[in-house]
Enzyme design. Sequence first.
Site, mmCIF file in Angstrom:
data_model
loop_
_atom_site.group_PDB
_atom_site.id
_atom_site.type_symbol
_atom_site.label_atom_id
_atom_site.label_comp_id
_atom_site.label_asym_id
_atom_site.label_seq_id
_atom_site.Cartn_x
_atom_site.Cartn_y
_atom_site.Cartn_z
ATOM 1 N N ASP A 190 10.547 5.359 -9.614
ATOM 2 C CA ASP A 190 10.141 5.834 -10.943
ATOM 3 C C ASP A 190 10.789 7.159 -11.309
ATOM 4 O O ASP A 190 11.078 7.422 -12.485
ATOM 5 C CB ASP A 190 8.617 5.988 -10.999
ATOM 6 C CG ASP A 190 7.906 4.677 -11.294
ATOM 7 O OD1 ASP A 190 8.590 3.632 -11.311
ATOM 8 O OD2 ASP A 190 6.679 4.691 -11.498
ATOM 9 N N LYS A 196 -0.562 -4.235 -3.096
ATOM 10 C CA LYS A 196 -1.832 -3.698 -2.592
ATOM 11 C C LYS A 196 -1.905 -2.237 -3.018
ATOM 12 O O LYS A 196 -1.484 -1.344 -2.296
ATOM 13 C CB LYS A 196 -1.901 -3.849 -1.070
ATOM 14 C CG LYS A 196 -3.309 -3.714 -0.474
ATOM 15 C CD LYS A 196 -3.670 -2.281 -0.211
ATOM 16 C CE LYS A 196 -5.010 -2.150 0.475
ATOM 17 N NZ LYS A 196 -5.423 -0.746 0.654
ATOM 18 N N SER A 250 0.820 -1.211 0.000
ATOM 19 C CA SER A 250 0.000 0.000 0.000
ATOM 20 C C SER A 250 0.857 1.266 0.000
ATOM 21 O O SER A 250 1.606 1.514 -0.937
ATOM 22 C CB SER A 250 -0.952 -0.047 1.198
ATOM 23 O OG SER A 250 -1.935 0.951 1.114
#
Length: 512
Positions: A349, A363, A338
């Site tokens: 990224d 998740k 999460s």
Amino acid sequence: METHIGRGGYGPALAGGLLALRQLAETPELRVEFPALLDEAPRRAWADELVALESRAREAGRGLKQSEALAMLEEALAAGDGLVPESVSVHEFADGALASLDPFTGMYWPADLDELRRATQGAFFGVGIRISLRDLALTVSSPLANTPAADAGLQAGDQIVSVDGRSTAGWTLARAVRAITGPEGTRVVLGVRREGEEEVRDVSIVRSRIDLDSVQGWSLLPAEAGVEAGWSHWIDAAAGIGYVRLTQFLPQTADDLKAGLEGLRADGSLHGLILDLRFNPGGLLGSAIEIADLFVDDGPLVETIDAAGNVRDKYQARRRGTDTELPLAVLVNRGSASAAEIVAGILGDTGRAAVVGERTYGKGSVQNVFWNPGERSTRPPRWGMKVTTHHYRLPGGAVIHRAPGADRWGIDPTIEIPVPDQFVAWGVELRQELDVLRGPGAAPPLLTRSHPAVQRVGLDPLDPQDEGARERVEVPGLQPEDLLDLGLDPQLEAALLLLKTRRVEAAALGGS
């Protein structure tokens, strides 16, 4: 069910709830608690009716209307009238209906509200101890630093034999938590027996607000000379490498992390940071965004999308207060989920950090809670529904949620380092013992006899023929560095080596 991201309609949810009711009717162990289920004929008739209704619900699927679903539920409850209390049937049906939609959709009942507040607010009212059942005895695992329990002198290993004069023999952990916690400013008396002693002494403690410590460091330092107990965040002070372990994302996590970083930067020698998100189950999205924003100064951070891929919310980085120069390594594993995946994904990224470890849990869904306010809006809610409504999408375009049958999910590390399960277990065991706040005279850490740290000090493995041998033994002198010296944490070793290498490279190029 219109709000659920799957938009599966009322049919599948109704079928899931009816299945839960059928399991209630057909589970033999429950007939002791609900004696009417011992009468085979009406019980069998109810189960058969539930099978028929469930079949109709599955056949109708998405096309089932809300009014039709409610009518079928009424039929199911009427068929079981007199066998179990209606409140029990409603409870089981609701849990089953929502659980059938996805693993993260479910009910919040009144008994769940305290735990929900603790998870979302990061605080509770109590004395400040972690407890466990050790040999069936209620035992202090660790006092929390700078809490009433620590001030009262409670130590790891203390047995709590009574609470306010009531024996704790046979208590569950849940019952103990309910008895020890309570309103702020109230008093609780714990009957405490110190390990190795026979005497039980009463310790009177005033409950206060306990803020959960979600930002932890490399080593836990006890209080001394008027200085409160707290964390040292240096994993290698000589190389200028700091270490921060985030256990969850709470309202205060970002501020606590900022304070830790300020402490590391105080003398100007911070040259790299390891951000450990392993076994972090997540928490608040806002907290995750605040933390990622500390290190990324421009561009999108994360967005939420519906089932069709339409963007609902988009979060952008802010330039103010951002450190774009500090070298970062983020540790993740299968237990990172999460909000932890969001932070790792953003930093990976954007190229802001190297992500080291194993692929994360996957998740990546958003849950919203819809409360039933009761008869009046001023009353506390009687129940709530936690419903998955959206998914997260990272700056690189990846949706990290693990869909059924998917072969890609979660965050793939920049540097993948799998760790054998036994090494993980040994590392977790050692870390848990190192995180115990031990005052003067406290017993040393306890480790299983098979642990490498035990073997190092010359204790033999547990002999299965020796009935008197203890499975866990005291191991004095443990240090966090043992995780590295014993080779139990190759992921951490790799992150540390990476940052040291970058430090050397920067120095060679004329940097600091």
